[in-house]
Design a protein around this motif. Structure first.
Motif, PDB file in Angstrom:
ATOM      1  N   THR A  45      47.359  32.704  33.405  1.00 31.22           N
ATOM      2  CA  THR A  45      47.128  32.833  31.967  1.00 31.22           C
ATOM      3  C   THR A  45      46.044  33.879  31.715  1.00 31.22           C
ATOM      4  OG1 THR A  45      47.756  30.539  31.572  1.00 31.22           O
ATOM      5  CG2 THR A  45      46.419  31.596  29.875  1.00 31.22           C
ATOM      6  N   GLN A  46      46.335  34.741  30.763  1.00 35.68           N
ATOM      7  CA  GLN A  46      45.349  35.743  30.365  1.00 35.68           C
ATOM      8  C   GLN A  46      44.425  35.110  29.327  1.00 35.68           C
ATOM      9  OE1 GLN A  46      47.146  39.287  28.829  1.00 35.68           O
ATOM     10  NE2 GLN A  46      45.196  40.161  28.207  1.00 35.68           N
ATOM     11  N   THR A  47      43.128  35.197  29.576  1.00 36.11           N
ATOM     12  CA  THR A  47      42.145  34.632  28.657  1.00 36.11           C
ATOM     13  C   THR A  47      41.170  35.712  28.212  1.00 36.11           C
ATOM     14  OG1 THR A  47      40.688  33.972  30.467  1.00 36.11           O
ATOM     15  CG2 THR A  47      42.273  32.333  29.716  1.00 36.11           C
ATOM     16  N   ALA A  48      40.422  35.410  27.176  1.00 35.26           N
ATOM     17  CA  ALA A  48      39.472  36.377  26.621  1.00 35.26           C
ATOM     18  C   ALA A  48      38.293  36.606  27.557  1.00 35.26           C
ATOM     19  CB  ALA A  48      38.980  35.896  25.258  1.00 35.26           C
ATOM     20  N   LYS A  49      38.038  35.686  28.455  1.00 35.20           N
ATOM     21  CA  LYS A  49      36.919  35.862  29.380  1.00 35.20           C
ATOM     22  C   LYS A  49      37.317  35.521  30.801  1.00 35.20           C
ATOM     23  CE  LYS A  49      33.415  33.009  29.333  1.00 35.20           C
ATOM     24  NZ  LYS A  49      32.272  32.220  28.889  1.00 35.20           N
ATOM     25  N   ASN A  50      36.660  36.165  31.722  1.00 34.56           N
ATOM     26  CA  ASN A  50      36.859  35.879  33.138  1.00 34.56           C
ATOM     27  C   ASN A  50      35.832  34.851  33.565  1.00 34.56           C
ATOM     28  OD1 ASN A  50      38.962  37.760  33.496  1.00 34.56           O
ATOM     29  ND2 ASN A  50      37.469  39.415  33.654  1.00 34.56           N
ATOM     30  N   GLY A  51      36.106  34.207  34.653  1.00 34.50           N
ATOM     31  CA  GLY A  51      35.167  33.217  35.152  1.00 34.50           C
ATOM     32  C   GLY A  51      35.848  32.242  36.077  1.00 34.50           C
TER      33      GLY A  51
END
Length: 161
Positions: A45-51
């Motif tokens: 899933t592509q999200t607004a933030k990495n982590g």
């Protein structure tokens, strides 16, 4: 007559122990399947933030995630580390105290995932459940959009709402 009753009692005890042993295995397998699915969902899933993938609360699914995920953060020991999370799996035990946490996670564009009923109505983003043949996803569509979460095509095909 006593011997016959003893045999019947022994049979029921054996059956009960055997049945409970197998049901425990199914629960462990089910938890592992949920954990594997959730990890795959987070990774694709592509999200607004990495982590990192984070866990909040303790249940069988979170234990499997913790054992398999190399870069996970346990928010139970340090809740302030949520800023480093891409996604947070939330165990059902956290349901009662979750509303304030959900707002905080959503404001920081962190994908939240749980397996208990009513999670998306509480403001969580993705609820995972077992359907007839496969996993199903219930989305908080407004929250997912605001958080910048973009599911891949396979995950999108599992959405039921």
């Amino acid at each position: 007559m006593r011997f016959k009753n003893l045999k019947i009692t022994a049979f029921f005890i054996f059956f009960f122990i055997t049945f409970n042993s197998f049901s425990g295995i199914v629960e462990e397998d089910e938890a592992e399947n949920f954990a594997n699915f959730i990890q795959g969902l987070v990774n694709t899933t592509q999200t607004a933030k990495n982590g990192a993938t984070c866990i909040f609360g303790t249940d069988r699914v979170s234990k499997f995630i913790a054992n398999r995920e190399k870069n996970f953060i346990d928010l139970n020991s340090d809740p302030k580390k949520y800023h480093s999370c891409k996604a947070i799996y939330i165990a059902q035990e956290r349901e009662k105290t979750l509303r304030a946490e959900i707002i905080k996670f959503n404001n920081n564009k962190i994908m939240t995932i749980a397996t208990f009923d009513g999670f998306t109505e509480m403001g969580g983003l993705v609820q995972v459940q077992m359907g007839r043949r496969d996993f199903e996803l219930i989305l908080n569509s407004k929250g997912v959009k605001q958080a910048g979460v973009k599911l891949n095509a396979l995950s999108t095909s599992l959405v039921i709402n």
